[in-house]
Design a protein around this motif. Structure first.
Motif, PDB file in Angstrom:
ATOM      1  N   ILE A  55       0.983 -31.884  25.751  1.00 10.51           N
ATOM      2  CA  ILE A  55       1.691 -30.667  25.962  1.00 10.51           C
ATOM      3  C   ILE A  55       3.222 -30.915  25.076  1.00 10.51           C
ATOM      4  CG2 ILE A  55       0.726 -29.771  27.857  1.00 10.51           C
ATOM      5  CD1 ILE A  55       3.398 -30.254  29.392  1.00 10.51           C
ATOM      6  N   GLN A  56       3.773 -29.933  24.456  1.00  9.93           N
ATOM      7  CA  GLN A  56       5.084 -30.110  23.797  1.00  9.93           C
ATOM      8  C   GLN A  56       5.570 -28.938  24.368  1.00  9.93           C
ATOM      9  OE1 GLN A  56       3.516 -29.983  19.756  1.00  9.93           O
ATOM     10  NE2 GLN A  56       3.731 -32.322  19.726  1.00  9.93           N
ATOM     11  N   GLY A  57       7.146 -29.290  24.268  1.00  7.42           N
ATOM     12  CA  GLY A  57       8.100 -28.192  24.650  1.00  7.42           C
ATOM     13  C   GLY A  57       9.399 -28.392  24.007  1.00  7.42           C
ATOM     14  N   VAL A  58      10.463 -27.640  24.477  1.00  5.33           N
ATOM     15  CA  VAL A  58      11.797 -27.701  23.938  1.00  5.33           C
ATOM     16  C   VAL A  58      12.759 -27.627  25.196  1.00  5.33           C
ATOM     17  CG1 VAL A  58      11.420 -26.815  21.594  1.00  5.33           C
ATOM     18  CG2 VAL A  58      11.862 -25.229  23.450  1.00  5.33           C
ATOM     19  N   ALA A  59      13.759 -27.937  25.037  1.00  3.64           N
ATOM     20  CA  ALA A  59      14.709 -28.159  26.063  1.00  3.64           C
ATOM     21  C   ALA A  59      16.058 -27.329  25.708  1.00  3.64           C
ATOM     22  CB  ALA A  59      15.165 -29.578  26.646  1.00  3.64           C
ATOM     23  N   PHE A  60      16.790 -26.787  26.807  1.00  3.19           N
ATOM     24  CA  PHE A  60      17.907 -25.874  26.318  1.00  3.19           C
ATOM     25  C   PHE A  60      18.827 -25.927  27.740  1.00  3.19           C
ATOM     26  CE2 PHE A  60      20.174 -22.031  25.811  1.00  3.19           C
ATOM     27  CZ  PHE A  60      20.723 -21.942  24.532  1.00  3.19           C
ATOM     28  N   CYS A  61      20.193 -26.264  27.321  1.00  4.31           N
ATOM     29  CA  CYS A  61      21.216 -25.997  28.453  1.00  4.31           C
ATOM     30  C   CYS A  61      21.987 -24.814  28.334  1.00  4.31           C
ATOM     31  CB  CYS A  61      22.311 -27.285  28.039  1.00  4.31           C
ATOM     32  SG  CYS A  61      21.378 -28.884  28.542  1.00  4.31           S
ATOM     33  N   GLY A  62      21.865 -24.176  29.444  1.00  4.55           N
ATOM     34  CA  GLY A  62      22.470 -22.770  29.500  1.00  4.55           C
ATOM     35  C   GLY A  62      23.422 -22.738  30.712  1.00  4.55           C
ATOM     36  N   CYS A  88      20.020 -27.259  32.824  1.00  5.30           N
ATOM     37  CA  CYS A  88      18.557 -27.544  31.907  1.00  5.30           C
ATOM     38  C   CYS A  88      17.639 -26.689  32.156  1.00  5.30           C
ATOM     39  CB  CYS A  88      18.458 -29.063  32.454  1.00  5.30           C
ATOM     40  SG  CYS A  88      16.847 -29.781  31.344  1.00  5.30           S
ATOM     41  N   TRP A  89      17.130 -26.246  31.403  1.00  6.12           N
ATOM     42  CA  TRP A  89      15.878 -25.079  31.214  1.00  6.12           C
ATOM     43  C   TRP A  89      14.665 -25.827  30.113  1.00  6.12           C
ATOM     44  CZ3 TRP A  89      15.246 -20.951  33.898  1.00  6.12           C
ATOM     45  CH2 TRP A  89      16.314 -20.458  34.881  1.00  6.12           C
ATOM     46  N   CYS A  90      13.541 -25.732  30.583  1.00  4.89           N
ATOM     47  CA  CYS A  90      12.268 -26.375  29.947  1.00  4.89           C
ATOM     48  C   CYS A  90      11.490 -25.300  29.393  1.00  4.89           C
ATOM     49  CB  CYS A  90      11.634 -27.332  30.575  1.00  4.89           C
ATOM     50  SG  CYS A  90      12.750 -28.487  31.421  1.00  4.89           S
ATOM     51  N   LYS A  91      10.875 -25.366  28.252  1.00  5.49           N
ATOM     52  CA  LYS A  91       9.777 -24.392  27.618  1.00  5.49           C
ATOM     53  C   LYS A  91       8.813 -25.190  27.187  1.00  5.49           C
ATOM     54  CE  LYS A  91       9.454 -20.017  25.216  1.00  5.49           C
ATOM     55  NZ  LYS A  91       9.931 -18.777  25.733  1.00  5.49           N
ATOM     56  N   MET A  92       7.669 -24.955  27.529  1.00  5.47           N
ATOM     57  CA  MET A  92       6.318 -25.519  26.963  1.00  5.47           C
ATOM     58  C   MET A  92       6.028 -24.523  25.604  1.00  5.47           C
ATOM     59  SD  MET A  92       2.471 -26.212  28.271  1.00  5.47           S
ATOM     60  CE  MET A  92       2.162 -24.581  28.663  1.00  5.47           C
ATOM     61  N   VAL A  93       5.836 -24.964  24.354  1.00  3.46           N
ATOM     62  CA  VAL A  93       5.437 -24.385  23.070  1.00  3.46           C
ATOM     63  C   VAL A  93       4.206 -24.883  22.716  1.00  3.46           C
ATOM     64  CG1 VAL A  93       7.826 -23.990  22.668  1.00  3.46           C
ATOM     65  CG2 VAL A  93       6.656 -26.012  21.649  1.00  3.46           C
ATOM     66  N   SER A  94       3.318 -25.660  23.227  1.00  6.72           N
ATOM     67  CA  SER A  94       2.133 -26.057  22.487  1.00  6.72           C
ATOM     68  C   SER A  94       1.252 -26.762  24.071  1.00  6.72           C
ATOM     69  CB  SER A  94       1.951 -26.925  21.599  1.00  6.72           C
ATOM     70  OG  SER A  94       0.885 -27.229  21.232  1.00  6.72           O
ATOM     71  N   PRO A  95       0.183 -26.268  24.392  1.00  4.00           N
ATOM     72  CA  PRO A  95      -0.839 -25.644  23.639  1.00  4.00           C
ATOM     73  C   PRO A  95      -0.610 -24.222  23.858  1.00  4.00           C
ATOM     74  CG  PRO A  95      -1.825 -26.776  25.520  1.00  4.00           C
ATOM     75  CD  PRO A  95      -0.339 -27.250  25.425  1.00  4.00           C
ATOM     76  N   ALA A  96       0.317 -23.835  24.787  1.00  3.90           N
ATOM     77  CA  ALA A  96       0.464 -22.345  24.917  1.00  3.90           C
ATOM     78  C   ALA A  96       2.109 -22.323  25.189  1.00  3.90           C
ATOM     79  CB  ALA A  96      -0.259 -21.920  26.157  1.00  3.90           C
ATOM     80  N   SER A  98       5.247 -21.108  27.368  1.00  6.66           N
ATOM     81  CA  SER A  98       5.707 -20.710  28.682  1.00  6.66           C
ATOM     82  C   SER A  98       6.779 -19.766  28.656  1.00  6.66           C
ATOM     83  CB  SER A  98       5.744 -21.952  29.625  1.00  6.66           C
ATOM     84  OG  SER A  98       6.814 -22.684  29.217  1.00  6.66           O
ATOM     85  N   SER A  99       7.244 -19.257  30.057  1.00  7.34           N
ATOM     86  CA  SER A  99       8.606 -18.924  30.175  1.00  7.34           C
ATOM     87  C   SER A  99       9.543 -20.025  30.187  1.00  7.34           C
ATOM     88  CB  SER A  99       8.682 -18.248  31.548  1.00  7.34           C
ATOM     89  OG  SER A  99       7.842 -17.015  31.606  1.00  7.34           O
ATOM     90  N   TRP A 100      10.908 -19.725  30.118  1.00  7.69           N
ATOM     91  CA  TRP A 100      11.903 -20.877  30.413  1.00  7.69           C
ATOM     92  C   TRP A 100      11.599 -21.213  31.668  1.00  7.69           C
ATOM     93  CZ3 TRP A 100      14.126 -23.458  26.750  1.00  7.69           C
ATOM     94  CH2 TRP A 100      14.096 -22.959  25.555  1.00  7.69           C
ATOM     95  N   VAL A 101      11.615 -22.496  32.284  1.00  8.70           N
ATOM     96  CA  VAL A 101      11.765 -23.038  33.628  1.00  8.70           C
ATOM     97  C   VAL A 101      12.857 -23.823  33.917  1.00  8.70           C
ATOM     98  CG1 VAL A 101      10.099 -24.237  35.173  1.00  8.70           C
ATOM     99  CG2 VAL A 101       9.038 -22.929  33.236  1.00  8.70           C
ATOM    100  N   PHE A 102      13.471 -23.591  35.078  1.00 13.47           N
ATOM    101  CA  PHE A 102      14.561 -24.215  35.507  1.00 13.47           C
ATOM    102  C   PHE A 102      14.042 -25.601  36.071  1.00 13.47           C
ATOM    103  CE2 PHE A 102      17.912 -24.930  38.894  1.00 13.47           C
ATOM    104  CZ  PHE A 102      18.858 -25.237  38.046  1.00 13.47           C
ATOM    105  N   TYR A 103      14.904 -26.751  35.393  1.00 13.37           N
ATOM    106  CA  TYR A 103      14.977 -28.109  36.021  1.00 13.37           C
ATOM    107  C   TYR A 103      16.011 -28.041  36.884  1.00 13.37           C
ATOM    108  CZ  TYR A 103      14.730 -33.062  36.470  1.00 13.37           C
ATOM    109  OH  TYR A 103      14.535 -34.296  36.894  1.00 13.37           O
TER     110      TYR A 103
END
Length: 141
Positions: A55-62, A88-96, A98-103
């Motif tokens: 699985i692959q994802g992106v991370a973002f700080c808000g 910190c928020w995490c989002k899966m981008v592959s294979p599907a 996801s919503s942004w998920v709070f870490y």
């Protein structure tokens, strides 16, 4: 006249290429075991292998605090004051996708969050079922 319209209609239908849909069937759930996080600090992308699937994802700080691990949102808010962007928020981008998920780890500073968030998302996918559950919710086989 009808004959010409029927022939023209047949030609039009025959010349329009069919549309094909692609469906991915992925079996991921909160009980899926994730291993080998591939992310390191100082980047925005993260990945892990979960149930044999990379699985692959992106991370973002808000600036938006999610409350507890696994809280989700469709968009993450940011503050014009960069010091407030420490959650910190995490989002899966592959294979599907996801919503942004709070870490559930509030960084002490925005700089710390930016430097460690991708690593935390990958490690969180491996270690926390609440994070996995939120990332994989809505996916079905």
């Amino acid at each position: 006249m009808k004959k010409h319209l029927i022939i023209a209609g047949i030609i039009c239908v025959a010349s329009i290429p069919p549309a094909y849909a692609v469906t991915k069937c992925v079996r991921l759930s909160s009980s899926t075991t994730c291993v080998r996080p591939y992310s390191s600090t100082g980047q925005s992308n993260w990945s892990a292998t979960c149930g044999g699937i990379k699985i692959q994802g992106v991370a973002f700080c808000g600036s938006q605090k999610g409350g507890s691990a696994g809280a989700t949102t469709e968009s993450v808010t940011t503050s014009s004051n960069p010091d407030n962007n420490k959650y910190c928020w995490c989002k899966m981008v592959s294979p599907a996708v996801s919503s942004w998920v709070f870490y559930n780890y509030s960084s002490t500073t925005a700089g710390y969050c930016a430097y460690n968030c991708a690593y935390d998302c990958a490690t969180g996918a491996r270690n926390y079922s609440a994070l996995r559950s939120a990332l994989f919710s809505g996916l079905s086989d």
